[in-house]
Design a protein around this motif. Structure first.
Motif: not given
Length: 709
Positions: A144-170
């Protein structure tokens, strides 16, 4: 030399406690362990009820209760894992649903890897649940902290998609790593270790002593030793039952050591033989812990001591953990020696651990009177060992911050390390003060208006934390020093930010062109959770005309100025204004002015109080001119009288030209008791309505007069 050793040794123990308390992993483990205490107590009471029902001849009810107790025991690791996820999410202001889902999914997949049973989810042990929780929460937190570093990922839908991908990896990573390691351990390593222990378990004094010590140590972190060694205990119980059966058949001698041996000699009143500790508390009429006897003593009769362990506490207590481990070791040594010398008979009957002390000894030894006498002797020895530790702990609780155990009557300058001990006393005092705050009331917010001097219009409010006691008494924030000492200011600041924004949306949204100011310490600025908290509270836009302003406390040291500057720039990118508070009261003042991206400077009341001194007014003027170089708005704080206000405005202002000259000096805003004291939110709403409505009427009247002329 003995004084030096005592002070240094105890200091090192407590210094370790500080490090552990400030470790987020240890905090989450202790919090999850504390959360399952009610489950553990209910489980124990159900087991006791099952035993009583069995003796009463109600075998069907006994079997149902026993089945329920076993289910709760198997469910305990899952609950601990869930509470750890809950604690981690709440403390870091993350989504609770997200953390719970990822943790439970990971635990589900890991349990599937290591078990082929139909109810594989209940094959999880406490160590495995804790390991999974720590791993998953750390990985998810960093993602989550890694994703928050990128300004273009502040959009809710983009952030949710990336975090879903990371969650599957975890989930995949934790399942593969922890699952494979655990599977290998249970398949190859555990049988070897278990067989080795079983080979030496029945007759080896040293191995038995180490076993009882290692069962006590996990309690320092709030982890039940029974759960940690549950798998080994199953093998030990089977070995004991086989030995007793062989003895009854005349084919073997009884072993000295067995699970029942530990239960009747080393866990009277619960792990740590805490029946002796309760005896010390009961005999000391001045003990501040006597109120715990009402709950702890009845449960201790069935060897349940979680209320005592967490209430005294023994968890994370470097002083009381010493007798907590020492007493079972001494009890074990006495009982082993007495059995080896045939002073008492060995265990010949299996007895459940929840059977009350002395009664369990009578049953297990076949009605031996000498065993009962030894039981009483061990309880007395336990009380003697616990007594000095409990007494000194009571003294430290009654006389904080002075801990008599640590500092005997002597000249501290002659004791090596006394400065470190003084620091430690301050830390422990802070812990006790915060505990009193939590039990004597709750925190509330007050708001102090900021006024535009020219027309005395309220153009902003500063949120101020207060403590309201159970008697309704309001206490100013003198308690913040304790949170600062414990490095817990961030949690206080986050609460103020969240609550003040909540108040703004629900009570103040009808007022326009206002600024909400919130104080933030340097600790909070350097906390990695700050941007997450700010982003979350700003997900819902502020009411029209409102601006959020963060005030930096100038009197607090900043360890990492470069890091603070980077954070401030990110805050300004979110549309937040930055104000420097208490200017002129602390140090590094010029460094603040030249390095930090400030929007407002608040002059400290000390500058107002200095107006009565020779040269005070000229000094204020020079400070004001210096601050104007930063192009910041200026606020004068602490104005309490009309005389102070007139001096700040340069005495004798009578015309618009003179007022314009004063404004040119740079002071346009003021805050202090002369205008308004801190107000509750309800009183603030009333004041704002009167202030804004009154000014609007004045402006209308002035406009009509000008039109008529």
């Amino acid at each position: 030399m003995s004084t030096w050793f005592q002070n240094t040794f105890i200091y090192q123990l407590n210094n370790s406690r500080i490090l552990l308390f400030n470790n987020r992993i240890i905090k989450s483990v202790v919090a999850s362990s504390l959360a399952i205490v009610p489950f553990a107590i209910i489980r124990a009471l159900i087991l006791v009820s099952s035993i009583i029902a069995s003796h009463m001849g109600w075998h069907h009810s006994s079997a149902r209760l026993l089945q329920l107790e076993e289910t709760l025991t198997e469910f305990m690791p899952i609950v601990m894992n869930a509470f750890m996820a809950l604690h981690w999410a709440i403390r870091n202001r993350y989504s609770v649903i997200h953390f719970l889902t990822i943790n439970l999914c990971s635990l589900l997949f890991i349990s599937r890897v290591i078990s082929d049973g139909k109810f594989f989810f209940f094959d999880i042990t406490v160590p495995l649940a804790l390991l999974s929780g720590i791993t998953v929460n750390l990985l998810l937190d960093n993602a989550i902290r890694f994703v928050d570093k990128f300004q273009f990922l502040k959009n809710k839908s983009r952030k949710a998609s990336i975090l879903f991908f990371f969650s599957v990896l975890i989930i995949s990573f934790s399942t593969f790593i922890i699952g494979v390691v655990a599977h290998s351990f249970y398949q190859w390593i555990f049988p070897l270790v278990s067989q080795g222990l079983l080979g030496s378990y029945p007759d080896n004094f040293i191995d038995g002593l180490l076993y009882i010590v290692f069962r006590c140590i996990p309690w320092f972190f709030g982890i039940h030793g029974y759960f940690v060694f549950a798998d080994l205990d199953i093998g030990f119980i089977n070995e004991m039952q086989g030995n007793i059966a062989a003895w009854h058949a005349g084919q073997a001698q009884l072993n000295i050591i067995s699970p029942v041996f530990y239960n009747i000699w080393c866990t009277m009143g619960g792990t740590g033989n805490t029946l002796g500790m309760l005896l010390c508390i009961a005999l000391n009429k001045r003990s501040p812990h006597r109120h715990m006897l009402g709950l702890s003593l009845p449960l201790a009769l069935f060897n349940v001591n979680e209320p005592l362990i967490f209430g005294l506490p023994i968890v994370m207590n470097p002083l009381l953990i010493i007798p907590f481990v020492l007493v079972p070791a001494v009890s074990y040594t006495i009982a082993y020696t007495a059995t080896a010398w045939h002073l008492v008979p060995p265990i010949s009957e299996a007895v459940n651990w929840s059977v009350p002390p002395i009664l369990s000894t009578w049953i297990a030894t076949g009605g031996s009177v000498s065993a009962i006498v030894l039981n009483i002797v061990i309880i007395g020895v336990s009380a003697l060992i616990y007594a000095p530790f409990v007494r000194k702990w009571c003294i430290s609780k009654q006389k904080t911050p002075e801990l008599d155990l640590f500092l005997p009557p002597t000249n501290l300058d002659l004791v090596p390390g006394h400065y470190l001990q003084s620091e430690e006393k301050s830390y422990l005092d802070a812990l006790n003060q915060i505990q009193r705050l939590q039990t004597s009331g709750h925190f509330i917010l007050y708001f102090q208006p900021q006024v535009r001097i020219s027309d005395r219009r309220i153009i902003g409010v500063e949120a101020l934390i207060r403590h309201q006691g159970l008697d309704g008494k309001i206490t100013p924030p003198v308690f913040l020093q304790y949170y600062d000492r414990l490095k817990a200011m961030a949690d206080i600041d986050f609460w103020v930010i969240e609550q003040s924004i909540n108040y703004l949306h629900h009570h103040l949204r009808s007022f326009k062109d206002m600024t909400l100011s919130v104080n933030v310490s340097a600790q909070t600025l350097l906390d990695k959770r700050l941007l997450t908290v700010i982003s979350q509270v700003l997900e819902k836009p502020l009411p029209p005309g409102w601006t959020l302003e963060i005030e930096i406390t100038e009197t607090q040291a900043v360890i990492d100025p470069a890091g603070v500057i980077a954070i401030l720039m990110q805050l300004k990118a979110l549309g937040i204004r930055i104000a420097l508070d208490d200017f002129g009261a602390g140090y590094s003042t010029l460094n603040y002015l030249t390095r930090y991206p400030l929007d407002k400077i608040k002059l400290d009341r000390s500058l107002v109080q200095g107006l009565s001194e020779k040269g005070g007014l000229q000094f204020l003027k020079q400070v004001t001119r210096l601050c104007r170089l930063t192009q910041c708005n200026l606020v004068i704080e602490g104005v309490e009288t009309e005389d102070e206000l007139r001096q700040v405005l340069i005495e004798g202002i009578e015309t618009d030209q003179e007022l314009a000259q004063v404004r040119s000096v740079g002071i346009e805003l003021a805050q202090g008791f002369l205008f308004w004291r801190p107000l509750s939110v309800d009183n603030l709403c009333v004041v704002l309505k009167e202030n804004h409505h009154g000014l609007e009427q004045q402006q209308c009247a002035k406009a009509e007069l000008e039109f008529a002329e």
